[in-house]
Write an enzyme that holds these catalytic residues in place. Structure first.
Site, short mmCIF file in Angstrom:
data_model
loop_
_atom_site.label_atom_id
_atom_site.label_comp_id
_atom_site.label_asym_id
_atom_site.label_seq_id
_atom_site.Cartn_x
_atom_site.Cartn_y
_atom_site.Cartn_z
N LYS A 1 11.75 -59.77 -81.75
CA LYS A 1 12.02 -59.03 -80.53
C LYS A 1 13.39 -59.44 -79.97
O LYS A 1 13.85 -60.53 -80.30
CB LYS A 1 10.91 -59.26 -79.51
CG LYS A 1 10.76 -60.74 -79.12
CD LYS A 1 10.32 -60.91 -77.73
CE LYS A 1 11.18 -61.97 -77.10
NZ LYS A 1 11.21 -62.15 -75.75
N HIS B 1 6.03 -59.72 -74.45
CA HIS B 1 4.84 -60.57 -74.56
C HIS B 1 3.72 -60.17 -73.60
O HIS B 1 2.57 -59.97 -73.99
CB HIS B 1 5.19 -62.03 -74.24
CG HIS B 1 6.29 -62.58 -75.09
ND1 HIS B 1 6.33 -62.44 -76.44
CD2 HIS B 1 7.39 -63.31 -74.76
CE1 HIS B 1 7.42 -63.06 -76.92
NE2 HIS B 1 8.07 -63.59 -75.91
P1 NDP Z 1 20.91 -67.33 -82.64
O1 NDP Z 1 21.79 -66.84 -81.56
O2 NDP Z 1 20.73 -68.79 -82.84
O3 NDP Z 1 21.42 -66.62 -83.97
C1 NDP Z 1 20.84 -66.81 -85.23
C2 NDP Z 1 21.92 -66.74 -86.29
O4 NDP Z 1 22.44 -65.44 -86.36
C3 NDP Z 1 23.11 -67.60 -86.01
O5 NDP Z 1 22.87 -68.92 -86.41
C4 NDP Z 1 24.22 -66.92 -86.78
O6 NDP Z 1 24.28 -67.46 -88.08
C5 NDP Z 1 23.74 -65.49 -86.90
N1 NDP Z 1 24.63 -64.62 -86.15
C6 NDP Z 1 24.92 -64.69 -84.84
N2 NDP Z 1 25.80 -63.72 -84.50
C7 NDP Z 1 26.05 -63.04 -85.62
C8 NDP Z 1 26.89 -61.94 -85.93
N3 NDP Z 1 27.62 -61.33 -84.97
N4 NDP Z 1 26.91 -61.49 -87.20
C9 NDP Z 1 26.16 -62.08 -88.16
N5 NDP Z 1 25.38 -63.14 -87.93
C10 NDP Z 1 25.32 -63.61 -86.68
O7 NDP Z 1 19.52 -66.63 -82.45
P2 NDP Z 1 18.09 -67.26 -82.40
O8 NDP Z 1 17.87 -68.02 -83.65
O9 NDP Z 1 17.87 -67.92 -81.11
O10 NDP Z 1 17.17 -65.94 -82.39
C11 NDP Z 1 17.08 -65.06 -83.48
C12 NDP Z 1 16.22 -63.88 -83.06
O11 NDP Z 1 14.95 -64.35 -82.65
C13 NDP Z 1 16.76 -63.09 -81.88
O12 NDP Z 1 16.42 -61.74 -82.06
C14 NDP Z 1 15.96 -63.62 -80.68
O13 NDP Z 1 15.83 -62.65 -79.69
C15 NDP Z 1 14.63 -63.91 -81.34
N6 NDP Z 1 13.86 -64.95 -80.66
C16 NDP Z 1 14.38 -66.19 -80.48
C17 NDP Z 1 13.64 -67.17 -79.88
C18 NDP Z 1 14.18 -68.55 -79.70
O14 NDP Z 1 13.50 -69.36 -79.05
N7 NDP Z 1 15.35 -68.87 -80.24
C19 NDP Z 1 12.26 -66.92 -79.39
C20 NDP Z 1 11.78 -65.58 -79.68
C21 NDP Z 1 12.56 -64.65 -80.29
P3 NDP Z 1 25.66 -67.61 -88.88
O15 NDP Z 1 26.79 -67.50 -87.93
O16 NDP Z 1 25.54 -68.95 -89.51
O17 NDP Z 1 25.60 -66.50 -89.88
#
Ligand code: NDP
Length: 469
Positions: free
Chosen positions: A135, A227
């Site tokens: 989400k 949620h």
């Molecule tokens: P992050 O912001 O930590 O991003 C995850 C990864 O995405 C980064 O490590 C990066 O990896 C990659 N990324 C970021 N921007 C870009 C871009 N512009 N292009 C390509 N890759 C990119 O997100 P989260 O891990 O916190 O969350 C991931 C998903 O899960 C989201 O949709 C969030 O809403 C959902 N979520 C998160 C929760 C949480 O507690 N974190 C809880 C519930 C849902 P790299 O640069 O190494 O490629």
């Protein structure tokens, strides 16, 4: 036929969700079901060596309670690919290495997920590919619909797993047994008997460095829109004849379709606030507006309350109040169903009967039932008695429950496309009213319960529904 080794390809493997929730959740799944064999493939632009990836995986699986031999075997299968999944060439390379029935998990910011789905449309894909998406699904009803249409051009609906980890919470699932496997609750689960339903998720946790995501969402979108509306659907839905992904999700959508902002008035039926500096659990918390990465001008809510009605014969007139906030005085995560007072208390009994109330605590898991009894030693005097049962620890964390279902190809605990659209349909008018400045952004000091101006809860006061016949 699915291979005996299940492949899990995680895009965005360098991120917070993967490390903090997804991999430890997998650990709990492998602890409960050690016979499962999983190949975990991490993909990210960040260069992570195979050894570092394996070390991260091992630590997470251990955290989830997996046994040493299972950790060893899973780590030996794991690999990491440095790739920019938004680049067609890189993505094609990742996809080419996928087995039939692989799960492609988008652990990425939503706008990145949308880009990658568009690229997938034009690519050769493995048989039986499953997509797991985090989400938020879209940012309003229209964008959710567009995203759903796009996903359906890649795989069929039953291979799309929209993850909402609340559906993997044992207490939310307990609602099914509680409601439908007891003789005494279901007959009173309706507007004739219920005065009010509250679904609350108050956290002491403040922003904790998540400004990047949270400041663009806020409590309404982060918590209520996804949620808590799904929990509402479980509380309000009609009785299923069996628990499978078709029937359960049909009935959840049926309940959501009947749900709307009370009196079609998003201004009177919603409240929002933002925390100022304060103290939570003895720790100083800075004002939300001064946190790193926050743009104060955005006016992001850190506390949201919404009054909804479920417009059908079962629930007409009953207020459903959804509320969630950050940096509050206590953690308070529960569903509370308050019943109407009895119609008559016999003359001769003294004191007021307390309303019957069922509370399902989501964390720790507990069910309590408030009833009125005669006071001990004072026979004709009424007092409140609380019956409580601890439900014990679930076998898995929510992400373990959900991953297990995805690996089995069972979308029971995934959000169906139409449910995702309905959730946005319900909150879209509130988001619009807030954006237009029609609802003030109140303030509360971190560590307190609510803004001073919110003395009464939304929908409190005389019952909104007609009196008992
Ligand atoms: P992050 O912001 O930590 O991003 C995850 C990864 O995405 C980064 O490590 C990066 O990896 C990659 N990324 C970021 N921007 C870009 C871009 N512009 N292009 C390509 N890759 C990119 O997100 P989260 O891990 O916190 O969350 C991931 C998903 O899960 C989201 O949709 C969030 O809403 C959902 N979520 C998160 C929760 C949480 O507690 N974190 C809880 C519930 C849902 P790299 O640069 O190494 O490629």
């Amino acid at each position: 036929m699915a291979s005996s080794v299940q492949q899990l390809v995680i895009l965005g493997a360098s991120g917070d969700l993967t490390r903090r929730l997804l991999l430890p959740g997998l650990g709990t799944l492998l602890a409960a079901e050690p016979e499962r064999k999983v190949e975990v493939v991490g993909v990210a632009r960040t260069e992570i060596s195979r050894d570092d990836w394996r070390a991260t995986l091992a630590a997470a699986l251990e955290d989830g309670g997996a046994s040493e031999p299972v950790i060893k075997a899973t780590v030996a299968r794991a690999r990491f690919e440095v790739a920019d999944s938004t680049d067609a060439g890189d993505l094609q390379r990742v996809v080419a290495g996928m087995r039939p029935h692989a799960v492609l998990y988008f652990s990425l910011p939503p706008h990145v997920t949308v880009k990658i789905c568009a690229l997938l449309e034009g690519m050769e894909r493995p048989d039986g590919l499953r997509l797991a998406l985090e989400k938020p699904f879209g940012e309003d009803q229209q964008s959710a619909r567009t995203l759903n249409e796009q996903l359906l051009r890649v795989v069929p609906e039953d291979d799309i797993f929209r993850v909402d980890h609340f559906l993997g919470r044992a207490t939310v699932l307990d609602l099914l047994g509680f409601r439908f496997a007891n003789r005494i609750f279901e007959p009173v689960w309706n507007a004739q008997n219920v005065e009010r339903v509250e679904i609350t998720y108050d956290e002491t946790l403040a922003l904790e460095g998540r400004a990047g995501y949270y400041d663009g969402a806020g409590a309404l979108v982060d918590m209520l829109q996804s949620h808590l509306l799904l929990v509402l659907a479980m509380v309000a839905m009609e009785e299923p004849s069996r628990i499978d992904h078709v029937e359960l999700r049909d009935l959840m959508v049926h309940a959501l379709r009947a749900t709307r902002v009370a009196d079609a008035d998003p201004v009177a039926s919603s409240r929002r606030a933002r925390y100022t500096a304060g103290v939570v659990d003895g720790k100083e918390v800075p004002a939300y507006a001064s946190e790193d990465g926050v743009d104060p001008k955005r006016g992001t809510d850190t506390l949201a309350e919404l009054l909804l009605h479920v417009r059908n014969a079962r629930w007409e007139g009953v207020p459903f109040v959804l509320r969630s906030g950050k940096a509050l005085g206590r953690d308070c995560n529960h569903v509370t169903v308050t019943f109407r007072p009895v119609r008559y208390v016999p003359d001769g009994l003294t004191g007021e009967p307390t309303p019957n109330r069922i509370t399902l605590d989501l964390r720790p898991q507990r069910i309590t039932l408030d009833i009125t009894t005669n006071a001990a030693g004072r026979n004709l005097e009424l007092e409140r008695t609380t019956l409580a049962a601890e439900l014990g620890e679930p076998a898995m964390r929510p992400y373990g429950e959900i991953l297990g279902r995805i690996f089995d190809g069972d979308p029971l605990l995934s959000v169906r496309g139409d449910a995702a659209e309905e959730c946005w349909r319900i909150v879209d008018p509130v988001v619009a009213a807030w954006r237009a400045g029609k609802v003030p952004l109140d303030e509360y000091a971190a560590g307190t319960e609510r803004p001073a101006a919110w003395a009464a809860r939304l929908g409190e006061g005389p019952p909104l529904s007609p009196p008992d016949p």
